[in-house]
Design a protein around this motif. Sequence first.
Motif, PDB file in Angstrom:
ATOM      1  N   ALA A 108      -1.095  -1.772  -2.399  1.00  0.00           N
ATOM      2  CA  ALA A 108      -2.450  -2.133  -2.836  1.00  0.00           C
ATOM      3  C   ALA A 108      -3.278  -2.632  -1.653  1.00  0.00           C
ATOM      4  N   ALA A 109      -2.653  -3.416  -0.774  1.00  0.00           N
ATOM      5  CA  ALA A 109      -3.356  -3.923   0.407  1.00  0.00           C
ATOM      6  C   ALA A 109      -3.767  -2.777   1.324  1.00  0.00           C
ATOM      7  N   ALA A 110      -2.890  -1.781   1.480  1.00  0.00           N
ATOM      8  CA  ALA A 110      -3.203  -0.632   2.328  1.00  0.00           C
ATOM      9  C   ALA A 110      -4.369   0.168   1.758  1.00  0.00           C
ATOM     10  N   LEU A 111      -4.530   0.161   0.439  1.00  0.00           N
ATOM     11  CA  LEU A 111      -5.664   0.834  -0.183  1.00  0.00           C
ATOM     12  C   LEU A 111      -6.973   0.070   0.015  1.00  0.00           C
ATOM     13  N   GLY A 112      -6.849  -1.191   0.417  1.00  0.00           N
ATOM     14  CA  GLY A 112      -8.046  -2.013   0.585  1.00  0.00           C
ATOM     15  C   GLY A 112      -8.419  -2.795  -0.651  1.00  0.00           C
ATOM     16  N   LEU A 113      -7.485  -2.964  -1.586  1.00  0.00           N
ATOM     17  CA  LEU A 113      -7.762  -3.693  -2.822  1.00  0.00           C
ATOM     18  C   LEU A 113      -7.696  -5.203  -2.589  1.00  0.00           C
ATOM     19  N   PRO A 114      -8.533  -5.976  -3.266  1.00  0.00           N
ATOM     20  CA  PRO A 114      -8.467  -7.435  -3.172  1.00  0.00           C
ATOM     21  C   PRO A 114      -7.151  -7.962  -3.739  1.00  0.00           C
ATOM     22  N   ASP A 115      -6.768  -9.161  -3.313  1.00  0.00           N
ATOM     23  CA  ASP A 115      -5.547  -9.790  -3.840  1.00  0.00           C
ATOM     24  C   ASP A 115      -5.695 -10.163  -5.312  1.00  0.00           C
ATOM     25  N   ASP A 116      -6.891 -10.578  -5.698  1.00  0.00           N
ATOM     26  CA  ASP A 116      -7.132 -11.001  -7.080  1.00  0.00           C
ATOM     27  C   ASP A 116      -7.039  -9.794  -8.014  1.00  0.00           C
ATOM     28  N   PRO A 117      -6.167  -9.844  -9.024  1.00  0.00           N
ATOM     29  CA  PRO A 117      -5.961  -8.677  -9.890  1.00  0.00           C
ATOM     30  C   PRO A 117      -7.221  -8.221 -10.632  1.00  0.00           C
ATOM     31  N   VAL A 118      -8.059  -9.150 -11.070  1.00  0.00           N
ATOM     32  CA  VAL A 118      -9.267  -8.768 -11.804  1.00  0.00           C
ATOM     33  C   VAL A 118     -10.256  -8.091 -10.861  1.00  0.00           C
ATOM     34  N   LYS A 119     -10.433  -8.651  -9.680  1.00  0.00           N
ATOM     35  CA  LYS A 119     -11.331  -8.030  -8.687  1.00  0.00           C
ATOM     36  C   LYS A 119     -10.783  -6.670  -8.249  1.00  0.00           C
ATOM     37  N   PRO A 217       1.027  -0.219   6.662  1.00  0.00           N
ATOM     38  CA  PRO A 217       1.115  -1.124   7.812  1.00  0.00           C
ATOM     39  C   PRO A 217       1.968  -2.358   7.578  1.00  0.00           C
ATOM     40  N   THR A 218       1.944  -2.878   6.342  1.00  0.00           N
ATOM     41  CA  THR A 218       2.676  -4.111   6.064  1.00  0.00           C
ATOM     42  C   THR A 218       3.859  -3.869   5.149  1.00  0.00           C
ATOM     43  N   TYR A 219       4.671  -4.909   5.017  1.00  0.00           N
ATOM     44  CA  TYR A 219       6.011  -4.799   4.456  1.00  0.00           C
ATOM     45  C   TYR A 219       6.386  -6.184   3.959  1.00  0.00           C
ATOM     46  N   GLY A 220       7.086  -6.261   2.864  1.00  0.00           N
ATOM     47  CA  GLY A 220       7.577  -7.562   2.431  1.00  0.00           C
ATOM     48  C   GLY A 220       6.491  -8.563   2.115  1.00  0.00           C
ATOM     49  N   GLY A 221       5.377  -8.090   1.521  1.00  0.00           N
ATOM     50  CA  GLY A 221       4.325  -9.019   1.126  1.00  0.00           C
ATOM     51  C   GLY A 221       3.414  -9.437   2.257  1.00  0.00           C
ATOM     52  N   GLY A 222       3.185  -8.554   3.240  1.00  0.00           N
ATOM     53  CA  GLY A 222       2.200  -8.852   4.269  1.00  0.00           C
ATOM     54  C   GLY A 222       2.732  -9.016   5.670  1.00  0.00           C
ATOM     55  N   LEU A 223       3.982  -8.645   5.941  1.00  0.00           N
ATOM     56  CA  LEU A 223       4.504  -8.677   7.302  1.00  0.00           C
ATOM     57  C   LEU A 223       4.047  -7.422   8.035  1.00  0.00           C
ATOM     58  N   HIS A 224       3.426  -7.588   9.189  1.00  0.00           N
ATOM     59  CA  HIS A 224       2.827  -6.467   9.923  1.00  0.00           C
ATOM     60  C   HIS A 224       3.880  -5.789  10.805  1.00  0.00           C
ATOM     61  N   LEU A 225       4.776  -5.057  10.187  1.00  0.00           N
ATOM     62  CA  LEU A 225       5.833  -4.392  10.952  1.00  0.00           C
ATOM     63  C   LEU A 225       5.343  -3.097  11.580  1.00  0.00           C
ATOM     64  N   ALA A 226       4.389  -2.426  10.959  1.00  0.00           N
ATOM     65  CA  ALA A 226       3.893  -1.136  11.472  1.00  0.00           C
ATOM     66  C   ALA A 226       2.370  -1.151  11.437  1.00  0.00           C
ATOM     67  N   PRO A 227       1.732  -1.902  12.324  1.00  0.00           N
ATOM     68  CA  PRO A 227       0.278  -2.096  12.253  1.00  0.00           C
ATOM     69  C   PRO A 227      -0.525  -0.800  12.270  1.00  0.00           C
ATOM     70  N   GLY A 228       0.024   0.260  12.881  1.00  0.00           N
ATOM     71  CA  GLY A 228      -0.720   1.508  12.975  1.00  0.00           C
ATOM     72  C   GLY A 228      -0.423   2.514  11.888  1.00  0.00           C
ATOM     73  N   LEU A 309      -6.684   6.023  -7.217  1.00  0.00           N
ATOM     74  CA  LEU A 309      -8.017   5.465  -7.111  1.00  0.00           C
ATOM     75  C   LEU A 309      -8.036   4.425  -5.997  1.00  0.00           C
ATOM     76  N   ALA A 310      -9.050   4.481  -5.162  1.00  0.00           N
ATOM     77  CA  ALA A 310      -9.205   3.545  -4.044  1.00  0.00           C
ATOM     78  C   ALA A 310     -10.627   3.021  -4.027  1.00  0.00           C
ATOM     79  N   PRO A 311     -10.832   1.831  -3.495  1.00  0.00           N
ATOM     80  CA  PRO A 311     -12.196   1.287  -3.426  1.00  0.00           C
ATOM     81  C   PRO A 311     -13.085   2.143  -2.536  1.00  0.00           C
ATOM     82  N   LEU A 312     -14.357   2.213  -2.874  1.00  0.00           N
ATOM     83  CA  LEU A 312     -15.320   2.870  -2.013  1.00  0.00           C
ATOM     84  C   LEU A 312     -15.538   1.989  -0.783  1.00  0.00           C
ATOM     85  N   MET A 313     -15.517   2.604   0.378  1.00  0.00           N
ATOM     86  CA  MET A 313     -15.726   1.860   1.625  1.00  0.00           C
ATOM     87  C   MET A 313     -17.220   1.597   1.798  1.00  0.00           C
TER      88      MET A 313
END
Length: 314
Positions: A108-119, A217-228, A309-313
Amino acid sequence: MNDRAETLSVLRESGVMVFVNSAAGGGRARVYLRQIQKLFQSFQIQAQFVTTSSAAELERSAQNVISQRRRALFAMGGDGTFQALANAAFGTDALLGVIPLGGGNDFAAALGLPDDPVKAAEALLRGHPRLVDLARVRTAEGRTRLYTGGGGIGLDAEAAQYTNGVFRHFPGRLRYIASALRALAGYVPIDVRLEFPGSAIGTMEAKALLAGVLNTPTYGGGLHLAPGADFSDGLLDVVLIENLSLFGVLALLPRLTASGELRTSRVKRWRIQRVRLTTGRRCFFHGDGEIIGPAPVEIEAVPRAIQVLAPLME
Protein backbone atom coordinates in the motif's frame (compact mmCIF):
# COMPACT_ATOMS: atom_id res chain seq x y z
CA MET A 1 -14.24 11.12 -19.61
CA ASN A 2 -11.20 11.52 -17.34
CA ASP A 3 -9.57 8.67 -15.37
CA ARG A 4 -11.30 9.51 -12.10
CA ALA A 5 -14.77 9.75 -13.65
CA GLU A 6 -14.23 6.54 -15.59
CA THR A 7 -13.11 4.66 -12.47
CA LEU A 8 -16.11 5.87 -10.49
CA SER A 9 -18.38 4.83 -13.33
CA VAL A 10 -16.92 1.30 -13.32
CA LEU A 11 -17.20 0.98 -9.53
CA ARG A 12 -20.78 2.27 -9.48
CA GLU A 13 -21.80 -0.03 -12.31
CA SER A 14 -20.18 -3.20 -10.97
CA GLY A 15 -20.28 -2.54 -7.24
CA VAL A 16 -17.37 -3.50 -4.99
CA MET A 17 -16.81 -6.67 -2.98
CA VAL A 18 -14.74 -5.78 0.09
CA PHE A 19 -13.03 -8.65 1.90
CA VAL A 20 -12.28 -7.81 5.52
CA ASN A 21 -9.55 -9.76 7.29
CA SER A 22 -10.83 -9.67 10.86
CA ALA A 23 -7.43 -10.79 12.21
CA ALA A 24 -5.32 -8.19 10.37
CA GLY A 25 -3.50 -5.61 12.44
CA GLY A 26 -4.69 -7.14 15.70
CA GLY A 27 -8.34 -6.74 14.73
CA ARG A 28 -8.17 -3.07 13.64
CA ALA A 29 -10.85 -3.59 10.99
CA ARG A 30 -13.71 -3.23 13.45
CA VAL A 31 -12.45 0.26 14.42
CA TYR A 32 -12.69 1.58 10.86
CA LEU A 33 -15.36 -0.56 9.24
CA ARG A 34 -18.34 1.72 9.78
CA GLN A 35 -16.46 4.82 8.56
CA ILE A 36 -15.38 3.02 5.39
CA GLN A 37 -18.92 1.76 4.75
CA LYS A 38 -20.19 5.36 5.00
CA LEU A 39 -17.44 6.47 2.62
CA PHE A 40 -18.62 4.07 -0.08
CA GLN A 41 -22.16 5.32 0.42
CA SER A 42 -21.03 8.94 0.02
CA PHE A 43 -19.50 8.00 -3.36
CA GLN A 44 -22.76 6.25 -4.33
CA ILE A 45 -20.93 2.94 -4.73
CA GLN A 46 -22.69 -0.23 -3.68
CA ALA A 47 -20.25 -2.25 -1.56
CA GLN A 48 -20.70 -5.67 -0.03
CA PHE A 49 -18.44 -6.35 2.97
CA VAL A 50 -17.43 -9.96 3.63
CA THR A 51 -15.56 -10.78 6.83
CA THR A 52 -12.98 -13.56 6.66
CA SER A 53 -10.93 -15.07 9.47
CA SER A 54 -7.84 -15.97 7.45
CA ALA A 55 -6.03 -15.21 4.20
CA ALA A 56 -6.84 -18.70 2.91
CA GLU A 57 -10.56 -18.16 3.48
CA LEU A 58 -10.34 -14.79 1.75
CA GLU A 59 -8.62 -16.31 -1.27
CA ARG A 60 -11.28 -19.01 -1.66
CA SER A 61 -14.07 -16.45 -1.33
CA ALA A 62 -12.42 -14.14 -3.87
CA GLN A 63 -12.00 -16.97 -6.39
CA ASN A 64 -15.69 -17.76 -6.05
CA VAL A 65 -16.69 -14.12 -6.54
CA ILE A 66 -14.42 -13.73 -9.58
CA SER A 67 -15.95 -16.85 -11.16
CA GLN A 68 -19.30 -15.04 -10.91
CA ARG A 69 -17.84 -12.19 -13.00
CA ARG A 70 -17.63 -9.65 -10.18
CA ARG A 71 -14.92 -7.27 -11.30
CA ALA A 72 -14.01 -4.90 -8.46
CA LEU A 73 -12.57 -6.47 -5.31
CA PHE A 74 -10.95 -4.75 -2.33
CA ALA A 75 -9.08 -6.22 0.63
CA MET A 76 -8.99 -4.65 4.09
CA GLY A 77 -5.81 -5.92 5.70
CA GLY A 78 -2.04 -6.01 5.37
CA ASP A 79 0.40 -7.39 2.82
CA GLY A 80 -0.48 -11.02 3.54
CA THR A 81 -4.17 -10.26 3.08
CA PHE A 82 -3.61 -8.56 -0.25
CA GLN A 83 -1.35 -11.41 -1.35
CA ALA A 84 -4.35 -13.74 -1.05
CA LEU A 85 -6.50 -11.42 -3.18
CA ALA A 86 -3.73 -11.06 -5.79
CA ASN A 87 -3.35 -14.84 -6.13
CA ALA A 88 -7.11 -15.23 -6.54
CA ALA A 89 -7.25 -12.52 -9.22
CA PHE A 90 -4.11 -13.32 -11.22
CA GLY A 91 -4.93 -14.05 -14.86
CA THR A 92 -8.28 -12.25 -14.75
CA ASP A 93 -9.42 -8.70 -15.54
CA ALA A 94 -10.35 -8.01 -11.90
CA LEU A 95 -9.74 -4.51 -10.55
CA LEU A 96 -8.21 -4.69 -7.07
CA GLY A 97 -7.86 -2.30 -4.17
CA VAL A 98 -6.05 -2.56 -0.82
CA ILE A 99 -7.15 -0.68 2.30
CA PRO A 100 -4.13 -0.89 4.65
CA LEU A 101 -5.00 -2.36 8.03
CA GLY A 102 -2.16 -4.78 8.68
CA GLY A 103 0.95 -4.73 10.82
CA GLY A 104 2.95 -4.23 7.62
CA ASN A 105 1.49 -2.32 4.67
CA ASP A 106 4.46 -2.08 2.32
CA PHE A 107 2.53 -2.70 -0.89
CA ALA A 108 0.00 0.00 0.00
CA ALA A 109 2.87 2.37 0.81
CA ALA A 110 4.50 1.65 -2.56
CA LEU A 111 1.21 2.60 -4.23
CA GLY A 112 1.34 5.94 -2.44
CA LEU A 113 -1.65 5.28 -0.17
CA PRO A 114 -1.95 7.11 3.17
CA ASP A 115 -1.43 5.13 6.39
CA ASP A 116 -4.92 6.03 7.61
CA PRO A 117 -7.34 3.36 6.31
CA VAL A 118 -10.23 5.78 5.72
CA LYS A 119 -8.05 8.27 3.84
CA ALA A 120 -6.55 5.36 1.87
CA ALA A 121 -10.01 4.12 0.89
CA GLU A 122 -10.97 7.61 -0.29
CA ALA A 123 -7.73 7.86 -2.31
CA LEU A 124 -8.61 4.58 -4.03
CA LEU A 125 -12.12 5.72 -4.90
CA ARG A 126 -10.64 8.90 -6.38
CA GLY A 127 -7.83 6.97 -8.07
CA HIS A 128 -7.18 5.20 -11.34
CA PRO A 129 -6.29 1.66 -12.51
CA ARG A 130 -2.62 0.73 -12.72
CA LEU A 131 -0.91 -2.47 -13.84
CA VAL A 132 1.78 -3.66 -11.42
CA ASP A 133 4.28 -6.51 -11.24
CA LEU A 134 4.24 -9.42 -8.82
CA ALA A 135 6.93 -11.88 -7.72
CA ARG A 136 6.41 -15.60 -8.32
CA VAL A 137 8.21 -18.14 -6.15
CA ARG A 138 8.60 -21.89 -6.70
CA THR A 139 9.69 -23.91 -3.66
CA ALA A 140 11.63 -27.15 -3.30
CA GLU A 141 8.32 -28.95 -2.78
CA GLY A 142 6.93 -27.65 -6.07
CA ARG A 143 4.57 -25.07 -4.61
CA THR A 144 4.10 -21.94 -6.73
CA ARG A 145 2.91 -18.71 -5.14
CA LEU A 146 2.71 -15.03 -6.04
CA TYR A 147 3.61 -12.34 -3.56
CA THR A 148 3.28 -8.58 -3.79
CA GLY A 149 6.04 -6.91 -1.79
CA GLY A 150 8.93 -8.63 -0.08
CA GLY A 151 10.06 -12.18 0.50
CA GLY A 152 13.15 -13.91 1.80
CA ILE A 153 14.97 -16.62 3.68
CA GLY A 154 17.00 -16.46 6.86
CA LEU A 155 16.43 -14.25 9.87
CA ASP A 156 13.32 -12.58 8.47
CA ALA A 157 11.57 -15.87 7.80
CA GLU A 158 12.46 -16.97 11.33
CA ALA A 159 11.05 -13.69 12.62
CA ALA A 160 7.75 -14.19 10.77
CA GLN A 161 6.49 -16.53 13.48
CA TYR A 162 6.84 -13.70 16.00
CA THR A 163 5.41 -10.92 13.81
CA ASN A 164 2.25 -12.99 13.49
CA GLY A 165 2.39 -14.07 17.13
CA VAL A 166 3.59 -12.36 20.29
CA PHE A 167 4.44 -9.06 18.56
CA ARG A 168 1.38 -8.87 16.30
CA HIS A 169 0.03 -5.80 18.14
CA PHE A 170 3.24 -3.79 17.70
CA PRO A 171 2.96 -0.99 15.11
CA GLY A 172 4.70 -0.98 11.71
CA ARG A 173 8.44 -1.51 11.53
CA LEU A 174 8.74 -1.82 15.34
CA ARG A 175 6.84 -5.11 15.01
CA TYR A 176 9.39 -6.41 12.51
CA ILE A 177 12.43 -5.16 14.44
CA ALA A 178 11.22 -6.66 17.73
CA SER A 179 10.53 -9.96 15.98
CA ALA A 180 13.94 -9.96 14.28
CA LEU A 181 15.71 -9.30 17.58
CA ARG A 182 13.78 -12.14 19.21
CA ALA A 183 14.67 -14.47 16.34
CA LEU A 184 18.31 -13.35 16.52
CA ALA A 185 18.71 -14.98 19.93
CA GLY A 186 20.55 -18.20 19.15
CA TYR A 187 20.27 -17.66 15.39
CA VAL A 188 23.02 -19.20 13.24
CA PRO A 189 23.69 -17.39 9.93
CA ILE A 190 22.92 -19.38 6.79
CA ASP A 191 25.21 -20.39 3.97
CA VAL A 192 23.38 -19.15 0.90
CA ARG A 193 24.09 -19.50 -2.80
CA LEU A 194 22.54 -17.01 -5.24
CA GLU A 195 22.26 -17.84 -8.93
CA PHE A 196 21.03 -15.36 -11.53
CA PRO A 197 19.81 -17.27 -14.62
CA GLY A 198 20.12 -15.30 -17.84
CA SER A 199 22.30 -12.65 -16.19
CA ALA A 200 26.00 -11.84 -16.44
CA ILE A 201 26.20 -11.55 -12.64
CA GLY A 202 27.02 -15.23 -12.25
CA THR A 203 26.87 -16.98 -8.88
CA MET A 204 27.36 -15.55 -5.39
CA GLU A 205 27.96 -17.41 -2.15
CA ALA A 206 27.91 -15.91 1.32
CA LYS A 207 27.22 -16.48 4.98
CA ALA A 208 24.22 -14.28 5.59
CA LEU A 209 21.62 -13.10 8.04
CA LEU A 210 19.05 -13.03 5.27
CA ALA A 211 18.55 -12.96 1.53
CA GLY A 212 15.52 -11.00 0.40
CA VAL A 213 13.80 -10.62 -2.97
CA LEU A 214 11.71 -7.46 -3.15
CA ASN A 215 9.12 -6.01 -5.47
CA THR A 216 8.65 -2.87 -3.35
CA PRO A 217 11.13 -0.44 -1.76
CA THR A 218 10.22 -1.30 1.82
CA TYR A 219 9.87 -4.50 3.78
CA GLY A 220 8.68 -5.52 7.21
CA GLY A 221 6.47 -2.49 7.80
CA GLY A 222 8.71 0.25 6.43
CA LEU A 223 12.31 -0.98 6.43
CA HIS A 224 14.06 0.51 3.38
CA LEU A 225 15.89 -2.60 2.18
CA ALA A 226 15.50 -1.85 -1.55
CA PRO A 227 15.09 1.93 -1.90
CA GLY A 228 15.18 1.78 -5.71
CA ALA A 229 12.67 -1.03 -6.18
CA ASP A 230 9.82 -0.28 -8.60
CA PHE A 231 6.90 -2.66 -9.08
CA SER A 232 6.33 -1.47 -12.63
CA ASP A 233 9.81 -2.11 -14.12
CA GLY A 234 9.53 -5.88 -14.67
CA LEU A 235 12.43 -6.53 -12.28
CA LEU A 236 13.03 -7.60 -8.69
CA ASP A 237 15.59 -6.33 -6.18
CA VAL A 238 17.72 -8.98 -4.45
CA VAL A 239 19.10 -7.87 -1.08
CA LEU A 240 21.76 -9.87 0.76
CA ILE A 241 22.61 -8.94 4.35
CA GLU A 242 25.89 -10.62 5.17
CA ASN A 243 26.62 -11.95 8.63
CA LEU A 244 26.64 -9.30 11.35
CA SER A 245 27.60 -9.66 14.98
CA LEU A 246 25.03 -8.91 17.66
CA PHE A 247 26.91 -5.67 18.34
CA GLY A 248 26.72 -4.82 14.64
CA VAL A 249 22.96 -5.38 14.61
CA LEU A 250 22.45 -3.28 17.74
CA ALA A 251 24.50 -0.45 16.21
CA LEU A 252 22.00 -0.26 13.33
CA LEU A 253 18.92 -0.12 15.56
CA PRO A 254 18.62 3.65 16.19
CA ARG A 255 18.45 4.48 12.47
CA LEU A 256 16.29 1.43 11.69
CA THR A 257 13.79 2.37 14.37
CA ALA A 258 13.68 6.05 13.47
CA SER A 259 13.63 5.98 9.67
CA GLY A 260 13.76 2.36 8.51
CA GLU A 261 17.11 2.99 6.77
CA LEU A 262 19.74 0.24 6.71
CA ARG A 263 23.20 1.67 6.07
CA THR A 264 26.04 -0.83 6.25
CA SER A 265 28.66 -2.18 3.87
CA ARG A 266 27.35 -5.65 4.72
CA VAL A 267 24.35 -5.14 2.43
CA LYS A 268 24.62 -6.20 -1.23
CA ARG A 269 21.96 -5.47 -3.85
CA TRP A 270 21.18 -6.60 -7.41
CA ARG A 271 18.29 -5.81 -9.77
CA ILE A 272 17.33 -8.88 -11.75
CA GLN A 273 14.48 -10.70 -13.48
CA ARG A 274 15.08 -14.10 -11.87
CA VAL A 275 17.07 -15.60 -8.99
CA ARG A 276 17.57 -19.02 -7.40
CA LEU A 277 18.39 -19.28 -3.69
CA THR A 278 19.96 -22.41 -2.20
CA THR A 279 20.83 -22.78 1.49
CA GLY A 280 23.27 -24.95 3.39
CA ARG A 281 20.60 -26.09 5.84
CA ARG A 282 16.83 -26.42 5.70
CA CYS A 283 15.34 -22.93 5.49
CA PHE A 284 11.89 -21.65 4.65
CA PHE A 285 11.04 -18.79 2.30
CA HIS A 286 8.36 -16.28 3.17
CA GLY A 287 6.49 -13.84 0.97
CA ASP A 288 4.73 -10.83 2.52
CA GLY A 289 5.33 -12.39 5.94
CA GLU A 290 3.57 -15.66 5.01
CA ILE A 291 5.67 -18.86 5.04
CA ILE A 292 5.51 -20.36 1.54
CA GLY A 293 7.90 -23.30 1.56
CA PRO A 294 11.48 -24.61 1.82
CA ALA A 295 14.57 -23.70 -0.19
CA PRO A 296 15.93 -24.08 -2.74
CA VAL A 297 13.53 -21.55 -4.24
CA GLU A 298 13.32 -19.81 -7.60
CA ILE A 299 11.82 -16.33 -7.76
CA GLU A 300 10.96 -14.39 -10.89
CA ALA A 301 9.27 -11.12 -11.74
CA VAL A 302 5.83 -11.33 -13.36
CA PRO A 303 5.39 -8.02 -15.23
CA ARG A 304 1.99 -6.27 -15.34
CA ALA A 305 0.48 -9.15 -13.40
CA ILE A 306 -2.57 -7.52 -11.81
CA GLN A 307 -4.60 -4.31 -12.13
CA VAL A 308 -4.90 -2.24 -8.97
CA LEU A 309 -6.41 1.08 -8.04
CA ALA A 310 -3.79 3.69 -7.16
CA PRO A 311 -4.05 7.33 -6.08
CA LEU A 312 -3.87 9.97 -8.77
CA MET A 313 -0.52 11.74 -8.60
CA GLU A 314 -0.69 15.47 -7.99
